[in-house]
Structures are given as structure tokens and as C-alpha cells.
Write a protein that holds these residues in place. Structure first.
Motif, short mmCIF file in Angstrom:
data_model
loop_
_atom_site.label_atom_id
_atom_site.label_comp_id
_atom_site.label_asym_id
_atom_site.label_seq_id
_atom_site.Cartn_x
_atom_site.Cartn_y
_atom_site.Cartn_z
N GLN A 84 -10.52 8.24 -3.14
CA GLN A 84 -11.70 9.07 -1.88
C GLN A 84 -11.15 9.45 -1.14
N HIS A 85 -9.73 8.24 -0.99
CA HIS A 85 -9.26 7.58 0.89
C HIS A 85 -8.76 8.79 0.99
N GLN A 86 -8.43 8.81 2.39
CA GLN A 86 -7.31 9.95 3.21
C GLN A 86 -6.08 9.79 2.31
N ASP A 135 -7.62 4.28 -5.30
CA ASP A 135 -8.53 5.03 -4.04
C ASP A 135 -8.75 6.04 -3.94
N HIS A 192 -5.41 8.39 -1.13
CA HIS A 192 -5.38 8.16 -2.06
C HIS A 192 -4.23 7.38 -2.33
N LEU A 193 -5.14 6.37 -1.84
CA LEU A 193 -4.46 4.79 -1.50
C LEU A 193 -3.98 3.94 -3.02
N LYS A 200 1.00 5.58 0.03
CA LYS A 200 -0.55 6.67 -0.07
C LYS A 200 0.40 7.81 -1.32
N ASN A 214 1.16 -1.10 0.41
CA ASN A 214 -0.41 0.06 0.11
C ASN A 214 1.15 0.96 -0.37
#
Length: 76
Positions: free
Chosen positions: A37-39, A35, A41-42, A7, A5
Motif C-alpha cells: 500500500q506504500h507509494q 508494504d 511498495h516498500l 522500492k 529499504n
């Protein structure tokens, strides 16, 4: 199978399109997803070789974006 994963600062469909070719060119990747929308931006990557993290970061940077490995979310 390993999950890595990252950031990122990838927030739009155009940005995802820009990193698609460089990420798809990395052989040991079995799949990836962003993603926006993930905080964080994953960027989630499936691979059999967890040593490709530097290649992934370089591919994202080549497209003009940033990626940082999140070790606590990755199966290292």
C-alpha cells in the motif's frame, strides 16, 4: 541490526508469495516485510549485513519483480 529499504513493483499478495521463497533463502536476513500500500511498495529488510542488498535485488528479480535500494531510508 541494519534496516534496508527497497522500492519495488510488488503490489499483490500473489507477488509477495512469489518473492517469499527467494528472500527467505538469503541467510543474513533477520526478517523482511513488504508494504504493497506504500507509494513505493516498500520492501523493508532487517539484517546484520548491509552488503546483502545485491542479493535481495537479485532474489526479487528472480521472482519476476524489481527492487531498488532507497539509500536515504536505509541504515547504511
Amino acid at each position: 541490526m541494519k534496516t534496508l529499504n527497497f522500492k519495488t513493483n510488488i503490489t499483490t499478495d500473489d507477488a509477495i508469495e512469489a518473492v517469499t521463497l527467494p528472500l527467505n533463502a538469503i541467510e543474513p536476513l533477520d526478517g523482511w516485510n513488504i508494504d504493497p500500500q506504500h507509494q513505493d511498495h516498500l520492501l523493508t529488510v532487517q539484517t546484520v549485513d548491509n552488503r546483502v542488498s545485491e542479493q535481495i535485488i537479485a532474489a526479487v528479480e528472480k521472482a519476476g519483480f524489481q527492487a531498488t535500494l532507497i539509500p536515504e531510508l536505509s541504515d547504511l
